[in-house]
Design a protein around this motif. Structure first.
Motif, PDB file in Angstrom:
ATOM      1  N   PRO A 113       0.807  -1.221   0.000  1.00 36.79           N
ATOM      2  CA  PRO A 113       0.000   0.000   0.000  1.00 36.79           C
ATOM      3  C   PRO A 113       0.848   1.284   0.000  1.00 36.79           C
ATOM      4  O   PRO A 113       2.026   1.250   0.309  1.00 36.79           O
ATOM      5  CB  PRO A 113      -0.810  -0.111   1.290  1.00 36.79           C
ATOM      6  CG  PRO A 113      -0.786  -1.569   1.643  1.00 36.79           C
ATOM      7  CD  PRO A 113       0.545  -2.068   1.165  1.00 36.79           C
ATOM      8  N   SER A 143      -0.578  -7.275  -0.782  1.00 40.74           N
ATOM      9  CA  SER A 143      -0.760  -6.179   0.173  1.00 40.74           C
ATOM     10  C   SER A 143      -0.695  -6.685   1.615  1.00 40.74           C
ATOM     11  O   SER A 143      -0.121  -6.017   2.489  1.00 40.74           O
ATOM     12  CB  SER A 143      -2.104  -5.485  -0.079  1.00 40.74           C
ATOM     13  OG  SER A 143      -2.128  -4.874  -1.352  1.00 40.74           O
ATOM     14  N   ASN A 162      -5.047  -2.200   2.544  1.00 42.12           N
ATOM     15  CA  ASN A 162      -5.400  -1.783   1.194  1.00 42.12           C
ATOM     16  C   ASN A 162      -6.800  -2.204   0.774  1.00 42.12           C
ATOM     17  O   ASN A 162      -7.360  -1.636  -0.154  1.00 42.12           O
ATOM     18  CB  ASN A 162      -4.390  -2.365   0.200  1.00 42.12           C
ATOM     19  CG  ASN A 162      -3.834  -1.312  -0.736  1.00 42.12           C
ATOM     20  OD1 ASN A 162      -4.123  -0.118  -0.589  1.00 42.12           O
ATOM     21  ND2 ASN A 162      -3.034  -1.728  -1.695  1.00 42.12           N
ATOM     22  N   HIS A 187      -8.175  -0.991  -2.964  1.00 37.38           N
ATOM     23  CA  HIS A 187      -6.927  -0.226  -3.045  1.00 37.38           C
ATOM     24  C   HIS A 187      -7.097   1.119  -2.334  1.00 37.38           C
ATOM     25  O   HIS A 187      -6.873   2.181  -2.916  1.00 37.38           O
ATOM     26  CB  HIS A 187      -6.533  -0.022  -4.502  1.00 37.38           C
ATOM     27  CG  HIS A 187      -5.054   0.188  -4.699  1.00 37.38           C
ATOM     28  ND1 HIS A 187      -4.203   0.527  -3.658  1.00 37.38           N
ATOM     29  CD2 HIS A 187      -4.269   0.131  -5.804  1.00 37.38           C
ATOM     30  CE1 HIS A 187      -2.984   0.644  -4.121  1.00 37.38           C
ATOM     31  NE2 HIS A 187      -2.987   0.402  -5.425  1.00 37.38           N
ATOM     32  N   SER A 239      -5.479   2.782  -0.115  1.00 35.11           N
ATOM     33  CA  SER A 239      -4.366   3.717   0.046  1.00 35.11           C
ATOM     34  C   SER A 239      -4.164   4.575  -1.189  1.00 35.11           C
ATOM     35  O   SER A 239      -3.608   5.670  -1.109  1.00 35.11           O
ATOM     36  CB  SER A 239      -3.073   2.952   0.353  1.00 35.11           C
ATOM     37  OG  SER A 239      -2.683   2.135  -0.742  1.00 35.11           O
TER      38      SER A 239
END
Length: 281
Positions: free
Chosen positions: A156, A242, A259, A277, A279
């Protein structure tokens, strides 16, 4: 060596981080040793390619000079034009990496993790523009942040202020025990996601569906099944990477943000984006 690509990588990481774990359990700082470990692991990841190593060094120097120069400028002035130029310069290498191959041209900055390092650099310029980074930046810490090996290849994407807070903190023995257990848990989740679920989906589903070798499926059903199974494969593979990154980070005392937050339990596309996702978004 590909990060988190095989068992050998985890064996090497485990051996290298053993002193970090022992120091953490005693409530001692391992900052300097972790810097040393990062250099070793980055050499293992990028050392197989001379061009990749040179590209990484030149790219990192470029981003560090740009960030430090913009911060010094921002302490005196705050021109929107200079800010835009700084952002464009920061993402220029990434643009070249994506565009030049389409034109059949070679590029310099083609190495693993260029996108994630660029995202980190851009967010530092953004936060500097917003006046959130007024303290003098240590070049060593900046390089460590940009090239933090657990997240260098696939995220991340951490934040500078959050990262440096963990970097300078020395957890007590009890606090580190919680980080250690949490990190080990994330690593096992990563093994489940990437090396079991993603592997099974790819090798027992995806490689058959495009050819419709499942005789009981119509072409439309085969394409539909492929779409969904590929989505699950992408999630488990990416989320596995991740989870590995978050787990190894916590062994080093850095609480890298997660993440994914059960994206397939989303109620709509907006909710899905906020869970996928995280981050980056």
């Amino acid at each position: 060596m590909t990060p988190y690509g095989n068992i050998a990588f985890f064996v090497i990481i485990g051996l290298l981080l053993l002193p970090t774990i022992l120091l953490g359990l005693r409530g001692k700082s391992s900052k300097r040793y972790n810097l040393f470990v990062s250099v070793i692991v980055l050499a293992l990841i990028f050392g197989h390619s001379l061009n990749g190593s040179i590209s990484l060094v030149l790219f990192t120097v470029f981003q560090v000079v740009l960030i430090v120069a913009y911060q010094r400028y921002r302490l005196q002035q705050n021109s929107g034009t200079i800010f835009i130029i700084a952002v464009l310069l920061s993402i220029l290498p990434l643009i070249l990496v994506k565009v030049l191959p389409i034109l059949g041209l070679h590029h310099l900055f083609g190495f693993l993790g260029v996108s994630y390092i660029t995202f980190k650099a851009v967010q530092m310029i953004l936060e500097t523009r917003d006046g959130l980074m007024k303290e003098k930046i240590s070049v060593v810490e900046l390089v460590y942040f940009l090239l933090f090996f657990p997240t260098v290849s696939s995220g991340p994407i951490d934040r500078w202020r959050r990262f440096t807070k963990d970097f300078h903190a020395v957890p007590s023995s009890e606090e580190y025990q919680k980080l250690l257990l949490s990190g080990i848990n994330y690593i096992f989740v990563g093994f489940l996601y990437k090396f079991i679920l993603a592997y099974l989906i790819y090798n027992y589903t995806l490689i058959y569906l495009p050819n419709h070798t499942y005789n009981y499926l119509t072409p439309f059903q085969g394409q539909l099944a492929y779409m969904y199974m590929y989505s699950f494969y992408l999630f488990f593979d990416f989320a596995g990477y991740s989870a590995f990154a978050v787990g190894v980070s916590r062994l080093m005392g850095i609480q890298t943000p997660i993440n994914f937050n059960r994206p397939f339990a989303s109620r709509n596309i907006k909710d899905f984006w906020n869970r996928w996702h995280m981050s980056l978004s």
